[in-house]
Write a protein that holds these residues in place. Structure first.
Motif, mmCIF file in Angstrom:
data_model
loop_
_atom_site.group_PDB
_atom_site.id
_atom_site.type_symbol
_atom_site.label_atom_id
_atom_site.label_comp_id
_atom_site.label_asym_id
_atom_site.label_seq_id
_atom_site.Cartn_x
_atom_site.Cartn_y
_atom_site.Cartn_z
ATOM 1 N N VAL A 16 0.837 -1.198 0.000
ATOM 2 C CA VAL A 16 0.000 0.000 0.000
ATOM 3 C C VAL A 16 0.876 1.252 0.000
ATOM 4 C CG1 VAL A 16 -1.670 1.335 1.369
ATOM 5 C CG2 VAL A 16 -1.989 -1.121 1.036
ATOM 6 N N LEU A 17 1.959 1.235 0.779
ATOM 7 C CA LEU A 17 2.870 2.377 0.816
ATOM 8 C C LEU A 17 3.522 2.608 -0.535
ATOM 9 C CD1 LEU A 17 4.557 1.953 4.322
ATOM 10 C CD2 LEU A 17 2.932 3.705 3.622
ATOM 11 N N VAL A 18 3.947 1.534 -1.218
ATOM 12 C CA VAL A 18 4.578 1.666 -2.529
ATOM 13 C C VAL A 18 3.589 2.244 -3.525
ATOM 14 C CG1 VAL A 18 5.552 0.352 -4.470
ATOM 15 C CG2 VAL A 18 6.289 -0.125 -2.136
ATOM 16 N N VAL A 19 2.340 1.792 -3.472
ATOM 17 C CA VAL A 19 1.342 2.294 -4.408
ATOM 18 C C VAL A 19 1.043 3.768 -4.125
ATOM 19 C CG1 VAL A 19 -1.093 2.107 -5.081
ATOM 20 C CG2 VAL A 19 0.299 0.055 -4.838
ATOM 21 N N LEU A 20 0.936 4.144 -2.840
ATOM 22 C CA LEU A 20 0.596 5.525 -2.499
ATOM 23 C C LEU A 20 1.730 6.505 -2.814
ATOM 24 C CD1 LEU A 20 -1.336 5.149 0.881
ATOM 25 C CD2 LEU A 20 -2.258 5.805 -1.337
ATOM 26 N N PHE A 21 2.945 6.175 -2.380
ATOM 27 C CA PHE A 21 4.043 7.129 -2.489
ATOM 28 C C PHE A 21 4.940 6.885 -3.694
ATOM 29 C CE2 PHE A 21 2.995 7.059 2.064
ATOM 30 C CZ PHE A 21 2.652 8.383 2.227
ATOM 31 N N GLY A 22 4.917 5.760 -4.266
ATOM 32 C CA GLY A 22 5.787 5.463 -5.395
ATOM 33 C C GLY A 22 7.119 4.926 -4.904
ATOM 34 N N PRO A 27 12.615 5.469 -0.611
ATOM 35 C CA PRO A 27 13.975 5.513 -0.054
ATOM 36 C C PRO A 27 14.336 6.893 0.517
ATOM 37 C CG PRO A 27 13.988 4.446 -2.185
ATOM 38 C CD PRO A 27 12.626 5.015 -1.982
ATOM 39 N N LYS A 28 13.900 7.958 -0.168
ATOM 40 C CA LYS A 28 14.180 9.299 0.345
ATOM 41 C C LYS A 28 13.467 9.530 1.682
ATOM 42 C CE LYS A 28 14.735 11.355 -4.232
ATOM 43 N NZ LYS A 28 14.156 12.285 -5.209
ATOM 44 N N ALA A 29 12.241 9.064 1.766
ATOM 45 C CA ALA A 29 11.483 9.232 3.004
ATOM 46 C C ALA A 29 12.122 8.443 4.142
ATOM 47 C CB ALA A 29 10.043 8.799 2.798
ATOM 48 N N ALA A 30 12.584 7.214 3.849
ATOM 49 C CA ALA A 30 13.234 6.402 4.876
ATOM 50 C C ALA A 30 14.536 7.042 5.326
ATOM 51 C CB ALA A 30 13.479 4.994 4.345
ATOM 52 N N LYS A 31 15.304 7.602 4.379
ATOM 53 C CA LYS A 31 16.572 8.244 4.718
ATOM 54 C C LYS A 31 16.337 9.464 5.617
ATOM 55 C CE LYS A 31 20.625 10.406 2.680
ATOM 56 N NZ LYS A 31 21.263 10.875 1.456
ATOM 57 N N SER A 32 15.396 10.305 5.245
ATOM 58 C CA SER A 32 15.125 11.499 6.052
ATOM 59 C C SER A 32 14.568 11.127 7.420
ATOM 60 C CB SER A 32 14.168 12.439 5.323
ATOM 61 O OG SER A 32 12.910 11.818 5.165
ATOM 62 N N MET A 37 15.632 10.592 13.266
ATOM 63 C CA MET A 37 15.747 9.763 14.476
ATOM 64 C C MET A 37 17.122 9.924 15.118
ATOM 65 S SD MET A 37 12.936 8.349 15.234
ATOM 66 C CE MET A 37 13.494 7.158 16.409
ATOM 67 N N ARG A 38 18.198 10.002 14.276
ATOM 68 C CA ARG A 38 19.554 10.177 14.819
ATOM 69 C C ARG A 38 19.671 11.515 15.543
ATOM 70 N NH1 ARG A 38 22.158 9.742 9.860
ATOM 71 N NH2 ARG A 38 21.131 7.894 9.091
ATOM 72 N N ILE A 39 19.157 12.556 14.929
ATOM 73 C CA ILE A 39 19.210 13.885 15.553
ATOM 74 C C ILE A 39 18.437 13.886 16.863
ATOM 75 C CG2 ILE A 39 18.467 16.283 15.289
ATOM 76 C CD1 ILE A 39 19.032 15.968 12.272
ATOM 77 N N PHE A 40 17.287 13.259 16.854
ATOM 78 C CA PHE A 40 16.477 13.187 18.071
ATOM 79 C C PHE A 40 17.216 12.451 19.185
ATOM 80 C CE2 PHE A 40 13.291 10.967 20.681
ATOM 81 C CZ PHE A 40 12.613 12.060 21.182
ATOM 82 N N LYS A 41 17.876 11.347 18.843
ATOM 83 C CA LYS A 41 18.615 10.575 19.853
ATOM 84 C C LYS A 41 19.784 11.378 20.413
ATOM 85 C CE LYS A 41 17.510 5.934 18.203
ATOM 86 N NZ LYS A 41 18.046 4.702 17.615
#
Length: 130
Positions: A16-22, A27-32, A37-41
């Protein structure tokens, strides 16, 4: 039974995520998201370090300063008054007089002038010839 309990549920959500976002945006969304998360930690670790390194400051009780009691002057001690003490007392009395004079001047300046009757104009004399 939860949403992420079985692998088939995970596969359906991923599809569903692949269909919605392409496929290009995921990958860009996962990277950001990983960077966020790193900055928050890091920031939360800094906060924990500051809290643990700073000792808790507890205000200490300090006794209040109390003025020492004034020595009582006995009649025998009055004969032991030095000329320096009398000069200081004279200076203090002179300063007190100056202060009183300044207060009187200030109150006099603040008081409105006494109401005076308006000046009446002098009658004009005219030279009339009959």
């Amino acid at each position: 039974m939860g949403l992420f309990d079985s692998p088939t549920h995970l596969l359906i959500i991923l599809a569903v995520l692949v269909v919605l976002f392409g496929s290009a945006k995921l990958p860009k969304a996962a990277k950001s998201m990983g960077e966020a998360m790193r900055i928050f930690k890091k920031e939360s670790a800094k906060l924990h370090e500051e809290d643990s390194s700073a000792p808790k400051q507890v205000p200490e009780w300090t006794p209040q300063q109390v003025a020492p009691p004034q020595p009582q002057v006995t009649p025998q001690q009055t004969a032991q008054v030095t000329p320096q003490q009398t000069a200081q007392e004279q200076q203090l009395a002179a300063m007190q007089q100056q202060l009183d004079a300044m207060k009187q001047q200030q109150t006099a300046a603040q008081q409105p002038p006494a109401a005076q009757p308006p000046a009446t104009p002098a009658p004009q004399q005219t030279n009339q010839s009959s």
